[in-house]
Design a protein around this motif. Structure first.
Motif, mmCIF file in Angstrom:
data_model
loop_
_atom_site.group_PDB
_atom_site.id
_atom_site.type_symbol
_atom_site.label_atom_id
_atom_site.label_comp_id
_atom_site.label_asym_id
_atom_site.label_seq_id
_atom_site.Cartn_x
_atom_site.Cartn_y
_atom_site.Cartn_z
ATOM 1 N N GLU A 190 15.621 -4.228 -4.264
ATOM 2 C CA GLU A 190 14.191 -4.373 -4.571
ATOM 3 C C GLU A 190 13.821 -5.830 -4.787
ATOM 4 O OE1 GLU A 190 10.790 -2.474 -7.542
ATOM 5 O OE2 GLU A 190 12.912 -1.970 -7.814
ATOM 6 N N GLY A 194 11.525 -6.294 -1.848
ATOM 7 C CA GLY A 194 10.217 -6.059 -2.444
ATOM 8 C C GLY A 194 9.545 -4.771 -2.015
ATOM 9 N N ASP A 195 8.322 -4.895 -1.505
ATOM 10 C CA ASP A 195 7.509 -3.731 -1.151
ATOM 11 C C ASP A 195 8.155 -2.887 -0.052
ATOM 12 O OD1 ASP A 195 5.601 -4.398 -3.016
ATOM 13 O OD2 ASP A 195 4.306 -5.445 -1.584
ATOM 14 N N GLU A 196 8.873 -3.534 0.854
ATOM 15 C CA GLU A 196 9.524 -2.770 1.909
ATOM 16 C C GLU A 196 10.530 -1.785 1.315
ATOM 17 O OE1 GLU A 196 12.260 -3.394 5.958
ATOM 18 O OE2 GLU A 196 11.896 -5.078 4.584
ATOM 19 N N ARG A 198 10.541 -0.623 -1.843
ATOM 20 C CA ARG A 198 9.832 0.373 -2.647
ATOM 21 C C ARG A 198 9.234 1.462 -1.769
ATOM 22 N NH1 ARG A 198 9.104 -4.255 -5.930
ATOM 23 N NH2 ARG A 198 7.371 -5.028 -4.668
ATOM 24 N N ALA A 199 8.724 1.081 -0.606
ATOM 25 C CA ALA A 199 8.203 2.086 0.325
ATOM 26 C C ALA A 199 9.328 2.969 0.868
ATOM 27 C CB ALA A 199 7.471 1.389 1.475
#
Length: 212
Positions: A190, A194-196, A198-199
């Protein structure tokens, strides 16, 4: 139970070494540990395998420990005969070759499936690591930690085939360790993706796939 049976069917330390080496090298060829946490998980699996084959061919510690109870409950079974180490077949009265018993067959299915999971996951993870990308294709689209799942499947299969006191104690400890390692990897991923990431976690289970 007689001493000649024990001396003739155990104490096979060459088989302990050969079988331990075979399964450890086989697992290494799929897992290919590189980071410290990889070596930790692989080392724990190796310890489980060595403990298992030590009792399977070397010294039947669990049989000796449980022998008073086993002899009283199952007086017709020679518990120092090697085939009697197939504990579940003996307990449930399987009369034929225990290598063809139901628990042995199911255990082989778990072991083969576990190694298949390792074999499927490693090339995907290796390609992702080389490219600095997140592994999320193939089996990684079904679950986030297939390598740990593969090790657990293999160990569970061995427990069905040849349970011992030591490996029964080790199994939940190793599962707990794999869960902790997985959580540490997730925190690192994470931070890196990051966002990748978490998705990815929002739609991909950790250890148990959703097949629909």
């Amino acid at each position: 139970m007689s001493e000649p049976a024990a001396s003739s069917e155990y104490g096979l330390w060459v088989l302990v070494v050969l079988n331990s080496a075979l399964f450890i090298i086989f697992a290494f060829s799929f897992a290919k540990p590189s980071k410290a946490r990889d070596w930790t998980s692989f080392g724990a699996f190796s310890a489980f395998v060595i403990a298992l084959f030590t009792e399977m061919y070397g010294f039947p510690l669990s049989i000796y420990f449980l022998s008073p109870w086993l002899a009283s409950q199952f007086p017709d079974v020679n518990w120092l005969a090697h085939d009697s180490g197939h504990f579940w077949e003996m307990i449930f009265g399987w009369k034929d070759n225990p290598h063809f018993g139901p628990f042995h067959m199911v255990s082989l299915a778990f072991i083969v499936f576990g190694f298949s999971v390792l074999a499927w996951s490693w090339p995907i993870l290796h390609a992702a690591l080389r490219g600095g990308k997140l592994a999320k294709t193939g089996i990684y689209a079904r679950l986030r930690h297939p390598q740990y799942a593969g090790f657990v499947l293999i160990m569970f299969g061995f427990l069905l085939q040849w349970p011992t006191i030591l490996t029964l104690v080790m199994f939940p400890i190793l599962v707990w360790m794999y869960v902790r390692l997985a959580l540490k990897e997730e925190r690192d991923a994470e931070t890196e993706f990051g966002d990748e990431y978490r998705a990815y976690t929002a739609v991909t289970p950790r250890f148990w796939p959703r097949w629909r």
